[in-house]
Design an enzyme around this catalytic site. Structure first.
Site, PDB file in Angstrom:
ATOM      1  N   PHE A 136       0.812  -1.227   0.000  1.00  0.00           N
ATOM      2  CA  PHE A 136       0.000   0.000   0.000  1.00  0.00           C
ATOM      3  C   PHE A 136       0.852   1.288   0.000  1.00  0.00           C
ATOM      4  N   LYS A 189       8.869  -9.147  -1.773  1.00  0.00           N
ATOM      5  CA  LYS A 189       8.709 -10.617  -1.760  1.00  0.00           C
ATOM      6  C   LYS A 189       7.388 -11.045  -2.391  1.00  0.00           C
ATOM      7  N   ILE A 205      13.476  -9.635   1.931  1.00  0.00           N
ATOM      8  CA  ILE A 205      14.520  -8.817   2.585  1.00  0.00           C
ATOM      9  C   ILE A 205      15.342  -9.657   3.573  1.00  0.00           C
ATOM     10  N   THR A 231       6.222   3.186  12.759  1.00  0.00           N
ATOM     11  CA  THR A 231       4.804   3.400  13.053  1.00  0.00           C
ATOM     12  C   THR A 231       4.619   4.041  14.430  1.00  0.00           C
ATOM     13  N   ASP A 232       3.518   4.790  14.574  1.00  0.00           N
ATOM     14  CA  ASP A 232       3.200   5.380  15.885  1.00  0.00           C
ATOM     15  C   ASP A 232       2.818   4.307  16.898  1.00  0.00           C
ATOM     16  N   GLU A 233       2.541   3.076  16.419  1.00  0.00           N
ATOM     17  CA  GLU A 233       2.135   2.017  17.356  1.00  0.00           C
ATOM     18  C   GLU A 233       3.241   1.643  18.323  1.00  0.00           C
ATOM     19  N   TYR A 258       2.908  -7.198  16.408  1.00  0.00           N
ATOM     20  CA  TYR A 258       3.275  -6.301  15.295  1.00  0.00           C
ATOM     21  C   TYR A 258       4.058  -5.086  15.803  1.00  0.00           C
ATOM     22  N   LYS A 313       8.017  -3.930  15.203  1.00  0.00           N
ATOM     23  CA  LYS A 313       8.411  -2.646  14.599  1.00  0.00           C
ATOM     24  C   LYS A 313       9.290  -1.843  15.574  1.00  0.00           C
ATOM     25  N   VAL A 357     -17.430  -4.063  13.488  1.00  0.00           N
ATOM     26  CA  VAL A 357     -16.749  -3.053  14.301  1.00  0.00           C
ATOM     27  C   VAL A 357     -16.316  -3.708  15.610  1.00  0.00           C
ATOM     28  N   ARG A 387     -10.629  -6.718  19.467  1.00  0.00           N
ATOM     29  CA  ARG A 387      -9.252  -7.183  19.211  1.00  0.00           C
ATOM     30  C   ARG A 387      -8.554  -7.379  20.557  1.00  0.00           C
ATOM     31  N   HIS A 446      -6.347  -4.412  22.321  1.00  0.00           N
ATOM     32  CA  HIS A 446      -6.693  -3.305  21.411  1.00  0.00           C
ATOM     33  C   HIS A 446      -6.243  -1.930  21.931  1.00  0.00           C
TER      34      HIS A 446
HETATM   35  P1  NAD Z   1       1.401  -3.618   3.284  1.00  0.00           P
HETATM   36  O1  NAD Z   1       1.142  -4.835   4.110  1.00  0.00           O
HETATM   37  O2  NAD Z   1       0.323  -3.068   2.434  1.00  0.00           O
HETATM   38  O3  NAD Z   1       2.658  -3.889   2.322  1.00  0.00           O
HETATM   39  C1  NAD Z   1       3.803  -4.565   2.764  1.00  0.00           C
HETATM   40  C2  NAD Z   1       4.636  -4.922   1.531  1.00  0.00           C
HETATM   41  O4  NAD Z   1       5.853  -5.538   2.002  1.00  0.00           O
HETATM   42  C3  NAD Z   1       3.968  -5.935   0.602  1.00  0.00           C
HETATM   43  O5  NAD Z   1       4.155  -5.561  -0.737  1.00  0.00           O
HETATM   44  C4  NAD Z   1       4.709  -7.238   0.890  1.00  0.00           C
HETATM   45  O6  NAD Z   1       4.768  -8.128  -0.230  1.00  0.00           O
HETATM   46  C5  NAD Z   1       6.094  -6.717   1.253  1.00  0.00           C
HETATM   47  N1  NAD Z   1       6.835  -7.654   2.108  1.00  0.00           N
HETATM   48  C6  NAD Z   1       6.396  -8.279   3.223  1.00  0.00           C
HETATM   49  N2  NAD Z   1       7.360  -9.097   3.720  1.00  0.00           N
HETATM   50  C7  NAD Z   1       8.433  -8.959   2.896  1.00  0.00           C
HETATM   51  C8  NAD Z   1       9.735  -9.522   2.878  1.00  0.00           C
HETATM   52  N3  NAD Z   1      10.119 -10.406   3.807  1.00  0.00           N
HETATM   53  N4  NAD Z   1      10.588  -9.148   1.904  1.00  0.00           N
HETATM   54  C9  NAD Z   1      10.216  -8.251   0.950  1.00  0.00           C
HETATM   55  N5  NAD Z   1       8.983  -7.709   0.899  1.00  0.00           N
HETATM   56  C10 NAD Z   1       8.107  -8.053   1.865  1.00  0.00           C
HETATM   57  O7  NAD Z   1       1.951  -2.539   4.320  1.00  0.00           O
HETATM   58  P2  NAD Z   1       1.727  -0.955   4.337  1.00  0.00           P
HETATM   59  O8  NAD Z   1       0.476  -0.645   5.027  1.00  0.00           O
HETATM   60  O9  NAD Z   1       2.000  -0.428   2.995  1.00  0.00           O
HETATM   61  O10 NAD Z   1       2.912  -0.530   5.329  1.00  0.00           O
HETATM   62  C11 NAD Z   1       4.209  -0.243   4.818  1.00  0.00           C
HETATM   63  C12 NAD Z   1       5.110   0.133   5.971  1.00  0.00           C
HETATM   64  O11 NAD Z   1       4.598   1.270   6.636  1.00  0.00           O
HETATM   65  C13 NAD Z   1       5.238  -0.944   7.046  1.00  0.00           C
HETATM   66  O12 NAD Z   1       6.560  -0.954   7.499  1.00  0.00           O
HETATM   67  C14 NAD Z   1       4.303  -0.480   8.144  1.00  0.00           C
HETATM   68  O13 NAD Z   1       4.750  -0.936   9.397  1.00  0.00           O
HETATM   69  C15 NAD Z   1       4.431   1.020   8.022  1.00  0.00           C
HETATM   70  N6  NAD Z   1       3.287   1.825   8.436  1.00  0.00           N
HETATM   71  C16 NAD Z   1       2.047   1.560   7.958  1.00  0.00           C
HETATM   72  C17 NAD Z   1       0.978   2.390   8.301  1.00  0.00           C
HETATM   73  C18 NAD Z   1      -0.425   2.150   7.760  1.00  0.00           C
HETATM   74  O14 NAD Z   1      -1.357   2.819   8.190  1.00  0.00           O
HETATM   75  N7  NAD Z   1      -0.636   1.228   6.838  1.00  0.00           N
HETATM   76  C19 NAD Z   1       1.195   3.493   9.132  1.00  0.00           C
HETATM   77  C20 NAD Z   1       2.488   3.724   9.625  1.00  0.00           C
HETATM   78  C21 NAD Z   1       3.515   2.891   9.253  1.00  0.00           C
HETATM   79  O1  DAU Z   2      -1.034   3.531  13.398  1.00  0.00           O
HETATM   80  C1  DAU Z   2      -0.312   2.993  12.348  1.00  0.00           C
HETATM   81  C2  DAU Z   2      -0.772   1.559  12.086  1.00  0.00           C
HETATM   82  O2  DAU Z   2      -2.071   1.653  11.534  1.00  0.00           O
HETATM   83  C3  DAU Z   2       0.175   0.813  11.153  1.00  0.00           C
HETATM   84  O3  DAU Z   2       1.420   0.663  11.779  1.00  0.00           O
HETATM   85  C4  DAU Z   2      -0.401  -0.562  10.792  1.00  0.00           C
HETATM   86  O4  DAU Z   2       0.432  -1.194   9.837  1.00  0.00           O
HETATM   87  C5  DAU Z   2      -1.778  -0.353  10.199  1.00  0.00           C
HETATM   88  O5  DAU Z   2      -2.362  -1.621   9.920  1.00  0.00           O
HETATM   89  C6  DAU Z   2      -2.670   0.424  11.168  1.00  0.00           C
HETATM   90  O6  DAU Z   2      -2.955  -0.350  12.348  1.00  0.00           O
HETATM   91  P1  DAU Z   2      -4.422  -0.406  12.993  1.00  0.00           P
HETATM   92  O7  DAU Z   2      -4.535  -1.629  13.806  1.00  0.00           O
HETATM   93  O8  DAU Z   2      -4.759   0.890  13.633  1.00  0.00           O
HETATM   94  O9  DAU Z   2      -5.299  -0.505  11.604  1.00  0.00           O
HETATM   95  P2  DAU Z   2      -6.571  -1.389  11.214  1.00  0.00           P
HETATM   96  O10 DAU Z   2      -7.034  -0.879   9.904  1.00  0.00           O
HETATM   97  O11 DAU Z   2      -6.308  -2.845  11.350  1.00  0.00           O
HETATM   98  O12 DAU Z   2      -7.637  -0.993  12.316  1.00  0.00           O
HETATM   99  C7  DAU Z   2      -8.008   0.358  12.531  1.00  0.00           C
HETATM  100  C8  DAU Z   2      -8.992   0.384  13.705  1.00  0.00           C
HETATM  101  O13 DAU Z   2     -10.209  -0.246  13.279  1.00  0.00           O
HETATM  102  C9  DAU Z   2      -8.519  -0.396  14.921  1.00  0.00           C
HETATM  103  O14 DAU Z   2      -8.936   0.272  16.092  1.00  0.00           O
HETATM  104  C10 DAU Z   2      -9.243  -1.736  14.810  1.00  0.00           C
HETATM  105  C11 DAU Z   2     -10.549  -1.371  14.114  1.00  0.00           C
HETATM  106  N1  DAU Z   2     -11.136  -2.410  13.221  1.00  0.00           N
HETATM  107  C12 DAU Z   2     -10.319  -2.943  12.261  1.00  0.00           C
HETATM  108  C13 DAU Z   2     -10.801  -3.911  11.398  1.00  0.00           C
HETATM  109  C14 DAU Z   2      -9.917  -4.536  10.339  1.00  0.00           C
HETATM  110  C15 DAU Z   2     -12.445  -2.777  13.349  1.00  0.00           C
HETATM  111  O15 DAU Z   2     -13.175  -2.266  14.212  1.00  0.00           O
HETATM  112  N2  DAU Z   2     -12.927  -3.737  12.495  1.00  0.00           N
HETATM  113  C16 DAU Z   2     -12.160  -4.341  11.540  1.00  0.00           C
HETATM  114  O16 DAU Z   2     -12.670  -5.241  10.817  1.00  0.00           O
END
Ligand code: NAD
Ligand code: DAU
Length: 339
Positions: free
Chosen positions: A11, A34, A60, A125-127, A153, A157, A209, A276, A279
């Site tokens: 993403f 990957k 990686i 990540t802020d997590e 997770y 990180k 939810v 979750r 959570h």
């Molecule tokens: P995503 O799950 O959509 O994408 C992860 C990508 O990494 C995929 O294309 C997957 O094939 C690849 N990948 C996984 N394992 C691998 C490996 N061993 N070698 C090579 N490639 C590999 O994730 P995303 O939501 O795009 O998040 C990207 C980064 O940003 C992550 O590090 C995540 O922790 C961080 N992040 C995400 C969010 C969010 O809201 N999605 C917010 C803050 C930080």
């Molecule tokens: O804050 C950054 C993080 O945000 C990233 O590091 C993670 O990679 C990314 O997945 C995201 O984590 P969250 O756990 O916050 O995202 P998620 O979309 O899984 O869930 C967002 C909120 O919604 C969380 O409070 C859980 C809730 N949720 C999620 C799903 C999938 C639901 O209530 N129902 C659902 O089906």
């Protein structure tokens, strides 16, 4: 400049590649991915034939493969997006999170040490800061907030972040880390809250939810995150952490209702399900440092970003239909059937 973007078929990495190729057409961009369940080559189809773009299918954690690629490409910059990214999957099975998020990051940094690099940027990540109470809206995560993780997770990180800082102090590796809040926008895998709710609503399926839906996330449009990373890589100070977020806190239930109304569906689709485990209650970023140091500010307002995002999922149904037709169904059953 030659830049390796890991996880670019996912993403945020995919959105970053589009952003980078447009903003810096003089650069060579290599995507290393990957292609796990979360990686999709179709995400990159529009740039696949660009002469300054190369896709390499690689883990990686594969030290030999990673070293070979560095030998061939001699990158100036590495931005590490590759990760297992979904909290619910980490609760189900932590081990792959430790492997990719921790070991994989160390392999990449070892390659950077061996072949030399101008910058290794870790997408964090802020997590890693854990959560904030719901009744203290005055509290925010700053870069000084202690690491205090909740899920496998976020622990993986946080471990990666600690290793990145250790490689800086011990080996002098030129690193930076960004810690961003929740992203939304095009190409987000349907397991995450916003795309899951859009796609379920379009199919008139229940909208699961967790708990009472009162948990708060701080949403940022993905392009604003990409711009922040680019700024940090170009102008950020080596050895520093930058929090990225746009003061856009929302309760999950309000996001879900907004999607229901936007798609002209009924609130009756909303189904409150078992919470979750562990959570996190509330995430909220204080972005003062990146604003003062680098002039970054988010550009997309949530009202506009969510409209663009919903429109994207409506216009790009073949992208997500392909994904939800396969392994995703089994995941969905495991995660939601008896919840
Ligand atoms: P995503 O799950 O959509 O994408 C992860 C990508 O990494 C995929 O294309 C997957 O094939 C690849 N990948 C996984 N394992 C691998 C490996 N061993 N070698 C090579 N490639 C590999 O994730 P995303 O939501 O795009 O998040 C990207 C980064 O940003 C992550 O590090 C995540 O922790 C961080 N992040 C995400 C969010 C969010 O809201 N999605 C917010 C803050 C930080
Ligand atoms: O804050 C950054 C993080 O945000 C990233 O590091 C993670 O990679 C990314 O997945 C995201 O984590 P969250 O756990 O916050 O995202 P998620 O979309 O899984 O869930 C967002 C909120 O919604 C969380 O409070 C859980 C809730 N949720 C999620 C799903 C999938 C639901 O209530 N129902 C659902 O089906």
């Amino acid at each position: 400049m030659t830049i390796i973007v890991t996880g670019g078929a996912g993403f945020i990495g995919g959105n970053y590649i589009y952003y980078h190729l447009k903003a810096h057409p003089e650069d060579r961009v290599i995507c290393l991915d990957k292609l796990t369940y979360a990686g999709n080559l179709s995400t990159l189809s529009a740039v696949m034939n660009y002469p300054n773009f190369r896709f390499v299918k690689l883990d990686i954690c594969d030290r030999e493969g990673v070293y070979r690629l560095f030998e061939e490409e001699k990158p100036d910059v590495v931005i590490n997006f590759a990760a297992e990214s979904h909290v619910d999957r980490s609760i189900e099975n932590p081990s792959v999170f430790l492997q990719t998020n921790i070991i994989g990051t160390s392999v990449l940094m070892d390659a950077c040490r061996k072949y030399g690099i101008q910058r290794f940027h870790q997408v964090g990540t802020d997590e890693v800061y854990g959560d904030l109470p719901l009744d203290r809206p005055d509290l925010f995560f700053t870069e000084e907030t202690p690491i205090h993780t909740s899920s496998p997770y976020s622990s993986s990180k946080a471990s990666a972040d600690l290793l990145v800082m250790a490689y800086h102090r011990t080996y002098g590796l030129p690193v930076t880390i960004s810690r961003c809040s929740n992203n939304y926008g095009p190409y987000q895998f349907p397991e995450k809250l916003i795309p899951l709710m859009i796609i379920n609503a379009l199919h008139d399926k229940p909208l699961p939810v967790y708990g009472e839906g009162l948990n708060v996330r701080d949403w940022l449009y993905v392009e604003d995150h990409c711009k922040a990373i680019d700024l940090i890589v170009r102008n950020g100070k080596v050895g520093e952490v930058y929090n990225v977020g746009g003061h856009n806190e929302m309760r999950n239930i309000d996001i879900v209702k907004l999607i229901v109304y936007a798609l002209d569906k009924s609130e009756d689709l909303i189904s409150f399900v078992t919470d979750r485990k562990g959570h996190d209650l509330r995430y909220a970023i204080d972005p003062t440092k990146i604003h003062n140091a680098l002039g970054w500010l988010p550009e997309t307002k949530f009202e506009d970003g969510i409209k663009k995002t919903i429109a994207w999922y409506l216009e790009n149904q073949s992208w997500w239909k392909e994904i939800i037709s396969g392994e995703y169904q089994k995941y969905y059953q495991r995660m939601y059937a008896n919840r």
